[in-house]
Design a protein around this motif. Structure first.
Motif, short mmCIF file in Angstrom:
data_model
loop_
_atom_site.label_atom_id
_atom_site.label_comp_id
_atom_site.label_asym_id
_atom_site.label_seq_id
_atom_site.Cartn_x
_atom_site.Cartn_y
_atom_site.Cartn_z
N ASN A 178 0.84 -1.19 0.00
CA ASN A 178 0.00 0.00 0.00
C ASN A 178 0.87 1.24 0.00
OD1 ASN A 178 -1.95 1.94 0.31
ND2 ASN A 178 -2.62 1.29 2.33
N VAL A 179 0.87 1.98 -1.11
CA VAL A 179 1.69 3.20 -1.21
C VAL A 179 0.89 4.45 -0.86
CG1 VAL A 179 3.18 2.18 -2.96
CG2 VAL A 179 1.18 3.49 -3.67
N GLY A 180 -0.38 4.27 -0.52
CA GLY A 180 -1.21 5.41 -0.17
C GLY A 180 -2.00 5.94 -1.35
N CYS A 181 -3.02 6.70 -1.06
CA CYS A 181 -3.88 7.26 -2.10
C CYS A 181 -3.11 8.23 -3.00
CB CYS A 181 -5.06 7.97 -1.45
SG CYS A 181 -6.21 8.71 -2.63
N ALA A 182 -2.31 9.11 -2.38
CA ALA A 182 -1.59 10.12 -3.16
C ALA A 182 -0.65 9.47 -4.17
CB ALA A 182 -0.79 11.03 -2.22
N GLN A 183 0.17 8.53 -3.71
CA GLN A 183 1.13 7.91 -4.62
C GLN A 183 0.45 6.95 -5.59
OE1 GLN A 183 3.84 8.99 -5.21
NE2 GLN A 183 4.97 7.44 -6.34
N GLY A 184 -0.65 6.34 -5.18
CA GLY A 184 -1.40 5.49 -6.09
C GLY A 184 -1.89 6.28 -7.30
N TYR A 185 -2.42 7.47 -7.03
CA TYR A 185 -2.83 8.35 -8.12
C TYR A 185 -1.62 8.74 -8.98
CZ TYR A 185 -7.69 9.52 -6.83
OH TYR A 185 -9.05 9.50 -6.61
N ASN A 186 -0.50 9.04 -8.33
CA ASN A 186 0.69 9.46 -9.08
C ASN A 186 1.15 8.39 -10.05
OD1 ASN A 186 0.77 11.87 -7.72
ND2 ASN A 186 2.39 11.27 -6.32
N PHE A 240 2.05 12.82 1.93
CA PHE A 240 0.77 12.94 2.62
C PHE A 240 0.11 11.58 2.81
CE2 PHE A 240 1.38 17.27 1.19
CZ PHE A 240 0.86 18.02 2.23
N PHE A 241 0.43 10.64 1.96
CA PHE A 241 -0.11 9.27 1.97
C PHE A 241 -1.62 9.30 1.67
CE2 PHE A 241 -1.41 5.14 3.64
CZ PHE A 241 -0.43 4.33 3.08
N VAL A 242 -2.40 9.87 2.57
CA VAL A 242 -3.84 10.02 2.35
C VAL A 242 -4.33 11.22 3.15
CG1 VAL A 242 -4.44 8.45 4.25
CG2 VAL A 242 -6.08 8.82 2.39
N TYR A 243 -5.24 11.99 2.55
CA TYR A 243 -5.85 13.19 3.12
C TYR A 243 -4.95 14.43 3.00
CZ TYR A 243 -9.06 9.79 5.08
OH TYR A 243 -9.96 8.76 5.23
N LEU A 244 -5.59 15.51 2.52
CA LEU A 244 -5.01 16.85 2.37
C LEU A 244 -4.04 16.98 1.21
CD1 LEU A 244 -4.41 17.99 6.07
CD2 LEU A 244 -6.54 17.84 4.77
N GLU A 245 -3.76 15.88 0.49
CA GLU A 245 -2.86 16.01 -0.66
C GLU A 245 -3.45 16.93 -1.72
OE1 GLU A 245 -5.56 12.50 -1.42
OE2 GLU A 245 -4.26 13.10 0.25
N GLU A 246 -4.80 17.01 -1.79
CA GLU A 246 -5.41 17.88 -2.78
C GLU A 246 -5.28 19.36 -2.40
OE1 GLU A 246 -7.00 15.93 -0.33
OE2 GLU A 246 -9.00 15.65 -1.22
N LEU A 247 -5.16 19.68 -1.11
CA LEU A 247 -4.93 21.07 -0.71
C LEU A 247 -3.53 21.51 -1.11
CD1 LEU A 247 -7.47 20.40 1.14
CD2 LEU A 247 -6.53 22.15 2.67
N ILE A 300 3.71 21.14 -12.64
CA ILE A 300 3.69 21.32 -11.18
C ILE A 300 3.66 20.02 -10.40
CG2 ILE A 300 2.55 23.55 -11.39
CD1 ILE A 300 -0.05 22.17 -10.54
N GLY A 301 3.53 18.88 -11.08
CA GLY A 301 3.41 17.61 -10.39
C GLY A 301 1.97 17.34 -9.98
N LEU A 302 1.73 16.14 -9.46
CA LEU A 302 0.37 15.80 -9.01
C LEU A 302 0.36 15.86 -7.49
CD1 LEU A 302 -2.46 15.14 -9.89
CD2 LEU A 302 -1.83 12.73 -10.04
N PHE A 303 0.31 14.73 -6.81
CA PHE A 303 0.19 14.72 -5.36
C PHE A 303 1.52 14.37 -4.69
CE2 PHE A 303 -4.44 13.45 -6.19
CZ PHE A 303 -4.85 14.78 -6.13
N ASP A 304 1.74 15.00 -3.56
CA ASP A 304 2.95 14.75 -2.77
C ASP A 304 2.75 13.45 -2.01
OD1 ASP A 304 4.97 14.69 -0.85
OD2 ASP A 304 5.03 16.87 -0.68
N PRO A 305 3.55 12.41 -2.29
CA PRO A 305 3.36 11.10 -1.65
C PRO A 305 3.58 11.11 -0.15
CG PRO A 305 5.41 11.14 -2.89
CD PRO A 305 4.66 12.39 -3.25
#
Length: 260
Positions: free
Chosen positions: A17-25, A140-147, A133-138
C-alpha cells in the motif's frame, strides 16, 4: 447509473500500500507516458451518477484553459427518493471551508465556479499542467494532498473549477475509519506537513485552517466520543508531522521525479 464501459482497462499491481496520493501518481505517470490529455481521478468508494461525466467535464476544461483541474458535484452516499440529494462537496476555500456540505440540492450550485481546491475523491486533471507542477505529494499518503496540489497550482497561475455537469456519490473516510480516530490523527499529521511546505499567505491560511480542524478533533474526542485518551494519538500525529524530513522542494515534485 454505472460508469460507462471502457474499451480497455489496465490494472497496475503494487506489492504494498503506497497510499492514495502515490497510487494516483503512479496511475497518472502511466497514462501521461501514453499520451493522455486528461486524467480522471476517482476514489474506490465512489459511484458515478451520470454516464456522460467525462465528456461534460472535459467540455468544461476546454472552456477554462487556465484550469488545471475540474471537479464534479459530489453527493453523500445515502439517498432518498422522497428527498433531494444531499451535497457533500462542490469545492473549498482555503479560508472558509467546504462549499455546499450537508445542503440539500435545490439547484443552488448549478453554476460553474472557480474554487480554491477540489476533492481528490473525483477530479479531472489536465495532463499538461501536472507535467509542470506535479500531481500529489506522496508524503501525505492520504488526506489533504489535494490542498497541497491546489496551493501549488494556484501559485503557478492555474485555476481550479467546479462544474455541476458531473455528479458522483462518495462514502468518505471509507479506508481509514471513524472521524475521531485514525482519520483525525492522519489529518493532524498532514496539516503539520502542509503548514511546513507553504509559506506566506498560503501558509497562514493553512495554519488557521489547521487550528480549526484540529481543535474540532480534540473537542470531538472529549465531548462526542468521551475518550480523552484519543488526544494522545492526535498529539503524537502532530509531532510526526513536525518531525517528518522534507528533503524535496515543491518544484521537484513532478511526474518526472517520481521513480518507482
Amino acid at each position: 447509473s454505472s460508469f460507462p464501459r471502457l474499451r480497455e482497462t489496465t490494472l497496475i499491481h503494487l506489492e504494498h500500500n503506497v497510499g492514495c496520493a502515490q497510487g494516483y501518481n503512479l496511475a497518472a505517470q502511466y497514462a501521461v507516458r501514453r499520451g493522455a490529455d486528461f486524467l480522471f481521478l476517482l476514489n474506490n468508494d465512489t459511484v458515478v451518477v451520470n454516464p456522460d461525466i467525462l465528456s461534460n467535464m472535459i467540455g468544461t476544461a476546454r472552456q477554462f484553459p487556465e484550469a488545471v483541474a475540474i471537479g464534479p458535484k459530489i453527493y453523500d452516499w445515502k439517498q432518498s427518493k422522497a428527498e433531494p440529494d444531499v451535497i457533500q462537496f462542490i469545492g473549498g476555500r482555503f479560508i472558509g471551508g467546504i462549499l455546499g456540505a450537508h445542503q440539500k440540492d435545490h439547484g443552488q450550485f448549478d453554476q460553474v465556479r472557480k474554487v480554491d481546491f477540489l476533492s481528490g475523491a473525483a477530479m479531472l486533471v489536465r495532463a499538461a499542467a501536472i507535467k509542470e507542477i506535479g500531481l500529489f505529494d506522496p508524503r501525505f499518503f492520504v488526506y489533504l494532498e489535494e490542498l497541497d496540489f491546489a496551493a501549488r497550482a494556484k501559485r503557478a497561475g492555474h485555476e481550479l473549477v467546479y462544474t455541476p455537469d458531473g455528479q458522483v456519490r462518495h462514502k468518505g473516510r471509507n479506508s481509514i475509519g471513524e472521524r475521531y480516530g485514525p482519520y483525525a490523527e492522519q489529518s493532524t499529521r498532514n496539516y503539520m506537513v502542509l503548514i511546513r511546505l507553504h509559506s506566506g499567505i498560503q501558509g497562514l491560511q493553512f495554519a488557521i485552517r489547521a487550528v480549526t480542524v484540529i481543535g474540532k478533533s480534540i473537542a470531538g474526542s472529549i465531548m462526542v466520543k468521551h475518550e480523552p485518551r484519543k488526544l494522545k494519538g492526535i498529539i503524537t500525529a502532530m509531532g510526526e508531522g513536525l518531525r517528518l524530513k522534507l528533503k524535496e522542494t515543491n518544484e521537484e515534485l513532478t511526474l518526472h521525479c517520481v521513480k518507482y
